[in-house]
Write an enzyme that holds these catalytic residues in place. Sequence first.
Site, PDB file in Angstrom:
ATOM      1  N   GLU A 121       0.578   5.746  -0.127  1.00  0.00           N
ATOM      2  CA  GLU A 121      -0.316   6.900   0.014  1.00  0.00           C
ATOM      3  C   GLU A 121      -0.143   7.791  -1.214  1.00  0.00           C
ATOM      4  O   GLU A 121       0.984   8.229  -1.496  1.00  0.00           O
ATOM      5  CB  GLU A 121       0.008   7.654   1.309  1.00  0.00           C
ATOM      6  CG  GLU A 121      -0.218   6.779   2.530  1.00  0.00           C
ATOM      7  CD  GLU A 121       0.096   7.471   3.854  1.00  0.00           C
ATOM      8  OE1 GLU A 121       0.335   8.699   3.854  1.00  0.00           O
ATOM      9  OE2 GLU A 121       0.098   6.773   4.877  1.00  0.00           O
TER      10      GLU A 121
ATOM     11  N   LYS B  55       0.854  -1.192   0.000  1.00  0.00           N
ATOM     12  CA  LYS B  55       0.000   0.000   0.000  1.00  0.00           C
ATOM     13  C   LYS B  55       0.889   1.242   0.000  1.00  0.00           C
ATOM     14  O   LYS B  55       1.881   1.284   0.731  1.00  0.00           O
ATOM     15  CB  LYS B  55      -0.902  -0.004   1.237  1.00  0.00           C
ATOM     16  CG  LYS B  55      -1.700   1.277   1.423  1.00  0.00           C
ATOM     17  CD  LYS B  55      -2.688   1.149   2.545  1.00  0.00           C
ATOM     18  CE  LYS B  55      -2.143   1.478   3.917  1.00  0.00           C
ATOM     19  NZ  LYS B  55      -1.617   2.848   4.057  1.00  0.00           N
TER      20      LYS B  55
ATOM     21  N   GLU C 257      -9.249   6.893   3.376  1.00  0.00           N
ATOM     22  CA  GLU C 257      -9.193   7.217   4.806  1.00  0.00           C
ATOM     23  C   GLU C 257      -9.806   8.589   5.080  1.00  0.00           C
ATOM     24  O   GLU C 257      -9.457   9.583   4.435  1.00  0.00           O
ATOM     25  CB  GLU C 257      -7.734   7.185   5.311  1.00  0.00           C
ATOM     26  CG  GLU C 257      -7.661   7.539   6.799  1.00  0.00           C
ATOM     27  CD  GLU C 257      -6.325   7.228   7.461  1.00  0.00           C
ATOM     28  OE1 GLU C 257      -5.435   6.643   6.804  1.00  0.00           O
ATOM     29  OE2 GLU C 257      -6.184   7.573   8.651  1.00  0.00           O
TER      30      GLU C 257
HETATM   31  O1  KIV Z   1      -0.906   2.470   8.715  1.00  0.00           O
HETATM   32  C1  KIV Z   1      -2.100   2.198   8.885  1.00  0.00           C
HETATM   33  O2  KIV Z   1      -2.497   1.547   9.866  1.00  0.00           O
HETATM   34  C2  KIV Z   1      -3.059   2.670   7.896  1.00  0.00           C
HETATM   35  C3  KIV Z   1      -4.512   2.618   8.257  1.00  0.00           C
HETATM   36  C4  KIV Z   1      -4.860   3.706   9.188  1.00  0.00           C
HETATM   37  C5  KIV Z   1      -5.343   2.633   7.041  1.00  0.00           C
HETATM   38  O3  KIV Z   1      -2.666   3.117   6.865  1.00  0.00           O
END
Ligand code: KIV
Length: 315
Positions: free
Chosen positions: A128, A126, A195
């Site tokens: 951002e 993941k 988010e």
């Molecule tokens: O790092 C994390 O836990 C996250 C969540 C808040 C989606 O990115």
Amino acid sequence: MPDGLSLMLMPSRTKTTLATLQACKRDRRKFAVLTCYDFTVARLMSEAGVDVILVGDTYGEVCLGHTSTLPVKLDHLLVVTEAVRRGAPSAFVIGDMPYLTYQVSETEAIRNAGRFMAEAGCDAVKIEVDRRLVRTVEALSTASIPVIAHLGLKPQSIHAHGGYRAQGKDAVSALRLVEDAALMEQAGAVALLLEAVPNEVAQTIAERTTLPVIGCVAGPHCDGTVVVLHDMLGFGGGHPPRSVKRYANLHDVLVGAFSEYVEDIAQQAFPTVENGLTMSPQELEMLRDLLASRGVRAPQGDTQTPARAARETLA
Ligand code: KIV
């Protein structure tokens, strides 16, 4: 059941894959996502049938005590992610790429994301994003690295956001989020994570995309929902959203257990003889003889706690 949808849980033992999440999207079945930061809890989550585990960089806040996710180190998070993978072999494990491990160049993004896949055994990574990182998403996708595009509140951008603020609350910024989501799908993202965006924005995005959409404080219309472990267990720490649902109050359970332990030690209620180890009568007899030959008084035996017996012997 809400909207007449089936909220059937998926069997916990079959491996959750991207195809499983795509089928959830297609069949309008919801999936559960939790953050996790260690082997033991991952094992419990797996036993409970948690479908997807995000080894979030919130680790830096809730486990390391930092005030943001920015100081999290790649090597450190890789070790944590590997441990979670071992604890939950059948879950879909998402590695969260720390600050500055993918923003500097596409080459670095591929190299670092590849480590989450090859070393930590992740199913996806993941990052951002917004539209400025479309090329990074394309590069990862081209390198066959399944990438989840995290949009909305981006904790790695808190200084640019001006704090932990909801995103897309006005029409113009909401439209930008809807457009960014479409751009991420075109760029090859395999899923989206939204988010802190209004329910209406999340619904618009979820309905317009074929990608599974994971919401984090994004309302009921996403395909999956993620909650930070420490928030749902009531540990405190980090930045718990005001609206989070608590499933346990482990703060009180744990403080209660620790206080009882401290009291037991003070009152000598633990450890007792039963909590210690004893020697065989023959070995004890031999020890007495050996000690006596050196002029040391022998232990009295196990009517006293081992600790007290040892203290008296040395006195
Ligand atoms: O790092 C994390 O836990 C996250 C969540 C808040 C989606 O990115």
